[in-house]
Each structure stands twice: as C-alpha cells, then as structure tokens.
Design a protein around this motif. Structure first.
Motif, short mmCIF file in Angstrom:
data_model
loop_
_atom_site.label_atom_id
_atom_site.label_comp_id
_atom_site.label_asym_id
_atom_site.label_seq_id
_atom_site.Cartn_x
_atom_site.Cartn_y
_atom_site.Cartn_z
N VAL A 144 7.96 4.15 -4.46
CA VAL A 144 7.64 3.15 -3.45
C VAL A 144 6.82 2.00 -4.04
O VAL A 144 6.98 0.85 -3.60
N VAL A 145 6.00 2.28 -5.03
CA VAL A 145 5.24 1.19 -5.66
C VAL A 145 6.16 0.31 -6.50
O VAL A 145 6.00 -0.92 -6.53
N ASP A 146 7.15 0.91 -7.16
CA ASP A 146 8.17 0.11 -7.83
C ASP A 146 8.83 -0.85 -6.85
O ASP A 146 9.04 -2.04 -7.15
N GLU A 147 9.17 -0.35 -5.67
CA GLU A 147 9.81 -1.18 -4.65
C GLU A 147 8.89 -2.31 -4.20
O GLU A 147 9.31 -3.47 -4.07
N LEU A 148 7.64 -1.97 -3.97
CA LEU A 148 6.70 -2.98 -3.51
C LEU A 148 6.50 -4.09 -4.54
O LEU A 148 6.44 -5.28 -4.20
N VAL A 149 6.45 -3.72 -5.81
CA VAL A 149 6.18 -4.69 -6.87
C VAL A 149 7.43 -5.45 -7.28
O VAL A 149 7.42 -6.69 -7.38
N LEU A 150 8.52 -4.73 -7.53
CA LEU A 150 9.70 -5.34 -8.12
C LEU A 150 10.69 -5.90 -7.10
O LEU A 150 11.35 -6.91 -7.36
N LYS A 151 10.76 -5.26 -5.93
CA LYS A 151 11.71 -5.72 -4.91
C LYS A 151 11.02 -6.58 -3.86
O LYS A 151 11.45 -7.69 -3.56
N ASP A 152 9.93 -6.07 -3.29
CA ASP A 152 9.23 -6.81 -2.24
C ASP A 152 8.33 -7.90 -2.78
O ASP A 152 7.95 -8.81 -2.06
N GLU A 153 7.99 -7.81 -4.06
CA GLU A 153 7.19 -8.82 -4.75
C GLU A 153 5.87 -9.09 -4.01
O GLU A 153 5.56 -10.22 -3.65
N VAL A 154 5.09 -8.03 -3.82
CA VAL A 154 3.80 -8.19 -3.18
C VAL A 154 2.81 -8.85 -4.13
O VAL A 154 2.93 -8.76 -5.36
N PHE A 155 1.81 -9.47 -3.56
CA PHE A 155 0.73 -10.09 -4.33
C PHE A 155 -0.15 -9.04 -4.98
O PHE A 155 -0.56 -9.18 -6.14
N ALA A 156 -0.43 -7.95 -4.25
CA ALA A 156 -1.34 -6.91 -4.73
C ALA A 156 -1.06 -5.61 -4.03
O ALA A 156 -0.46 -5.57 -2.95
N ASP A 191 0.86 -1.18 0.00
CA ASP A 191 0.00 0.00 0.00
C ASP A 191 0.89 1.23 0.00
O ASP A 191 2.03 1.19 0.49
N HIS A 192 0.39 2.33 -0.55
CA HIS A 192 1.10 3.61 -0.47
C HIS A 192 0.21 4.63 0.21
O HIS A 192 -0.96 4.79 -0.15
N LYS A 193 0.75 5.30 1.20
CA LYS A 193 0.03 6.30 1.97
C LYS A 193 1.02 7.40 2.39
O LYS A 193 2.23 7.17 2.50
N PRO A 194 0.53 8.61 2.69
CA PRO A 194 1.40 9.65 3.25
C PRO A 194 1.52 9.47 4.76
O PRO A 194 0.68 9.92 5.53
#
Length: 451
Positions: free
Chosen positions: A112-124, A58-61
């Motif tokens: 941060v979404v790049d990190e979540l998807v490409l590095k952390d490999e989140v499901f969604a 998730d991304h939040k401020p």
C-alpha cells in the motif's frame, strides 16, 4: 490541571499480536495543475502539491484482527483535517488525506505504501502505524526521498539516526526514555523493591529494559520475555513469582497486560504492577481481561487499580483540558460516533503535521518541510506534555512524560513532567509552559513561517 495520556496505539486482541511483534492563513491559491505542480517559486520536489491542495498518505489496519482501536486513529486525523480545510486550509491549500488498509501485515504495508508513493504520488506519509509494519517501508521512503512524518510507534528507529534516515521523524516518546524515567522513580521512591521485568521480545521490551537498567540494574531480580502471538505467559509469570519480585514492570502491549493480570490472579501472585503507557489503558485492558477470562472477571478495570504507568498527552478522562475540549468540538462537527482516545491520538498527530505545513510557508516542497521540522519543530506548541526533540541531530519524538498511578478509571500524577534523551542524558523537570499549552481559539496552529 491533571492531564492523562493516550495509551499509545495498541493491539486490541490476542490474535492481533500474531502480526504485531499502537482560512488558517496564507494566500488564496491559483487553480492548481492537478498533478504535483505547486508554487513555481518553490525550489525542490513538489510531488503531491498543487496551488490548492496537498495530498498525503497513511497506512493503518482498517480491517482485520488489529482494526479495533487502531482503525479509529485515522478517523480522528481526518476529522481534524476537515476542520482545517473548512477554515480555508493552510496557505490556501486544503489537505487530501488518503489512508490505506495494511491489515497490520508488513507485506501489505509495503504494497500500500508503494501505491501511495508511486501511483498516488502523495507529498508525504504521515502517521504510519506500527514498528513491524513501518519497518518494512522506512528504507523505501528514505530512498525515494518522501517525507515520513510522525510515525505511530515508540521505536528509536524513526529518529536516532537522521543521517541514515533523513526523511523520517518520530512522534511519541521512545521506550528507552520511558524506561529511564520509570527507573529513576523506582530508585528514588522504591529503593528496596525487588524488580521483575515482563518484556515483549522486540524493540519495545529491549529499549524499555535498557532505560530501566541505567537506574535499577541492581534491583532487578528476574527478566522474562514473551513472543508476540504466543498467548501462554504462564511460565513467564511463574518465573517472576518464584524470583520473589514484588514490583513487576511490563513493556508490552495491552493484550499482554490483560494476560499477565489473568495468569497472576490464577497463581495468587499480587506484586505492584507498572506498565509502559503502550499497555496501560484501563478501559481497554479491563475489557480484554473480561474477554480473556470468559466473563469470570466481571470488572476488569478494577483489577488494575493502583497500577503505575506514564502519561504524555491528555485524554478523555480530563474533559476540562483545553485540548480535549478542542478535540471534542472537532469531533462533534466532523466525526461520527463517540470520541475515543484513539481518535484524539490521530487528531494530535494531525495537529503536529499542520504545524509543519504552517511553518513551511507558501513555497512548500518535500525538502522544505524536513528543513522546517529540524529547524523549528521543537518549539511548536501542542497537546504534548513535553516538547519534541526534532533537530538536525535527532528526529526522535516527544522528550518526556510524567509518572502516574491509576485510581479507578482515572490517573493521578506521581511526578511532574520529566524530560530526557537517549543514553546518559540527565532527567530533569520539564518546562511547565509546554505542559500548559492551550490551543488557539480557532483550533489551528499559530506558528510563524520559518525563514
């Protein structure tokens, strides 16, 4: 029982607007492979899934000028996921929730979404917040075929074109249907009103105006826009006053509700006010009004008495609502500090996501959860006053809301729950069963696995 809305995720300072534009069932899993293996029987992409865990992002401020209020949403979501995990998770899998701080800056959101998807490999990605921020990543998520679920924004972008954005789903009602419901109410109950529009200069204002004009185009005598970040709304309010508008409708964020009220007080302008649910949280706007007036307005909330708005989900001013009782129980057990409407917003979104997991069954994949939401999501019970519009043809969020009016710090209903869709779709009274849903005793969605 009256149920009032969470005012949709909202900026809490003028400076923030510079950036803005607000065992559960299943099996006991074997030990996972630790890296997106999932069930061998599943056919599709199992990134972020093991036999015992589901990793989401998730991304939040969480910091910066937009953090007040917004940062509380993820704490509510985390509390609910902790509640589910304590009960054994969903189909033997617990939920790992990774929220990253984007400071409400689209450039940071992309990072941060790049990190979540490409590095952390989140499901969604679940609950990503903000029209300008999430707009920066929606195409990337669809290109990468990552489920992009329950976006925290009323923009149509998240659901009006599933062919273009097949992995993205909205959550809350969109601004056009809110404008339609407001417009019909005015046409039927205030046919002689001279209407002025106070609009944010982006999708929030444009979509709201589009819905309104379907019903009251001939009643609108003036329309003004402001640019987010420009705090001088004196010219706009002066123009509305000069037009003779005696009903002003604002599609704007809370800071601009406070600013419009403050300027109107200085000008001696006292029309009937109607604001989008995004900008109408009495307590928040009241505190901003006191702040922006440097203390000269002592009780900002009282200035909003009689304001009209809409509602779509129960909040803290209905403590006897069964959903609010559940959220209070969840928060008492897994949260710190006071329960707030922002935290309830997060819990409500998390509940919808958990419903999708439950309906997906043991053989969870990225493709499977999208298929399940399209096929059955509109039927799932939850805290919303109206059902979702999710289907193969639409990924838009909730289908309706009720008109309401402030009485002190509370809200009183002016209409039943009304449901509709984009364009010339008829407005009808909603199914009372949807508005009267109560949570299961254990607080975990009781939905069948979709065949």
């Amino acid at each position: 029982m009256k149920r009032t809305t969470i005012r949709a995720a909202a900026a809490t300072s003028v400076a923030a607007l510079i950036l803005a534009g607000c065992g559960a069932g299943g099996r006991d899993g074997d030990s996972g492979d630790g890296g997106g293996g999932g069930d061998a029987a599943a056919e599709g992409d199992t990134t972020g899934i093991t036999d015992t865990t589901i990793k989401i992002g998730d991304h939040k401020p969480l910091t910066g000028v937009a953090a007040p209020g917004y940062s509380e949403i993820s704490t509510g979501a985390q509390a609910y996921y902790d509640w589910v995990n304590e009960a054994g998770g969903i189909h033997g899998r617990t939920i790992e929730y990774n929220v990253k701080d984007d400071g409400y800056n689209p450039t940071n959101t992309s990072k941060v979404v790049d990190e979540l998807v490409l590095k952390d490999e989140v499901f969604a990605i679940v609950g990503g917040l903000g029209t300008p921020t999430h707009s920066a990543v929606v195409d990337f998520l669809n290109q990468e075929e990552v489920p992009d679920l329950m976006v925290s924004s009323g923009a149509q972008l998240w659901g009006n074109d599933p062919e273009k954005r097949p992995w993205t789903f909205g959550w809350q009602p969109d601004y056009e249907i809110e404008g339609k419901i407001m417009g019909q109410y005015i046409k039927e109950n205030m046919p002689d009103a001279k209407v002025g529009l106070f609009l944010q200069g982006d999708e929030l204002g444009a979509d709201g105006e589009k819905g309104l004009r379907m019903y009251i185009d001939d009643q609108i005598v003036e329309s003004v826009e402001y640019a987010s970040g420009n705090t001088d709304v004196g010219p706009q309010i002066s123009k509305l006053k000069a037009s003779g508008a005696d009903l002003v409708i604002g599609f704007n964020t809370p800071s601009y509700t406070a600013l419009s009220q403050l300027v109107s007080m200085k000008l001696g302008y006292d029309p009937q006010w109607m604001y989008t649910n995004v900008g109408s949280d009495v307590n928040l706007v009241g505190s901003l009004l006191a702040k922006f007036s440097d203390g000269s307005v002592k009780d900002g909330s009282s200035a909003l008495d009689g304001m009209m708005t809409t509602e779509y989900i129960p909040g803290l001013d209905t403590p006897d609502d069964p959903w609010v009782k559940l959220w209070q129980e969840v928060w008492d057990k897994h949260g710190e500090g006071e329960l707030t409407n922002y935290r309830i917003f997060g819990m409500s979104q998390a509940y919808a996501f958990v419903s999708a997991l439950q309906a997906s069954g043991e053989d969870l994949t990225r493709e499977r959860i999208v298929e399940v939401i399209e096929k059955d999501g509109a039927n799932w019970p939850g805290p919303g006053l109206a059902p979702f519009r999710w289907s193969e043809e639409s990924h838009l969020g909730m289908s309706g809301m009720a008109m309401s009016q402030t009485k002190g710090e509370d809200y009183e209903n002016l209409t039943e729950v009304l449901v509709t869709d984009l364009g010339d779709a008829e407005i009808t009274e909603g199914d009372t069963a949807a508005a009267e849903d109560a949570p299961p005793e254990n607080g975990i969605p009781d939905v069948a696995v979709v065949e």
